[in-house]
Design an enzyme around this catalytic site. Sequence first.
Site, short mmCIF file in Angstrom:
data_model
loop_
_atom_site.label_atom_id
_atom_site.label_comp_id
_atom_site.label_asym_id
_atom_site.label_seq_id
_atom_site.Cartn_x
_atom_site.Cartn_y
_atom_site.Cartn_z
CG ASN A 55 10.69 0.14 -4.63
OD1 ASN A 55 11.89 -0.03 -5.30
ND2 ASN A 55 10.63 0.80 -3.44
CB ILE A 56 5.43 0.67 -8.02
CG1 ILE A 56 6.43 0.08 -9.24
CG2 ILE A 56 4.22 1.54 -8.94
CD1 ILE A 56 5.18 -0.54 -10.04
CD GLU A 57 7.18 4.82 -1.93
OE1 GLU A 57 8.43 3.38 -1.31
OE2 GLU A 57 7.86 5.36 -1.83
CD GLU A 68 11.36 -8.35 -2.86
OE1 GLU A 68 12.52 -7.49 -1.94
OE2 GLU A 68 10.58 -7.05 -3.49
CB CYS A 99 10.06 -7.23 3.91
SG CYS A 99 8.60 -8.10 2.33
CB CYS A 102 9.03 -10.21 -0.39
SG CYS A 102 7.66 -8.76 -1.07
#
Length: 145
Positions: A55-57, A68, A99, A102
């Site tokens: 993940n990349i926030e 994903e 989620c 995804c």
Amino acid sequence: MQVKQGQGFETLDATWKSLVEKAIAIRQRAYAPYSNFNVGVSILGADGKTYEGCNIETVGYNNSLHAEMVAIGKMVSGGCQKPERVAVVTEAPEAIFPCGFCRQYLYEFGGTTKVLAVQLSTQKWLETRLSELLPGSFMREHVGK
């Protein structure tokens, strides 16, 4: 919903073990300074290759990328459009599946795909098929091409 569960990486077959190891490694590269919720994903494509994502926030959460999405993007840009297995590794209090967003994203490429959710520190895991996670999903047939 049919879900197989277990504990310990030694209880997984060799393919799952390899995917989990890769998901653990890529999870360490996650950029999650706001949520501190690092996710690692490893996908086995129908082409036999693996594709990883983390993940990349961003400060504006709606611009963030889920692990994903990153892995699927790598798979598609690598020339494969069919995932066979997806391993998701987190440190959530329990093993959690992707989620809803995804799930739909993954379903676009393979409703029968096997999905493994792993809780890293306890090594508890859950396995099911994507079609079990997203019954009655929105599919291409619904857009009336």
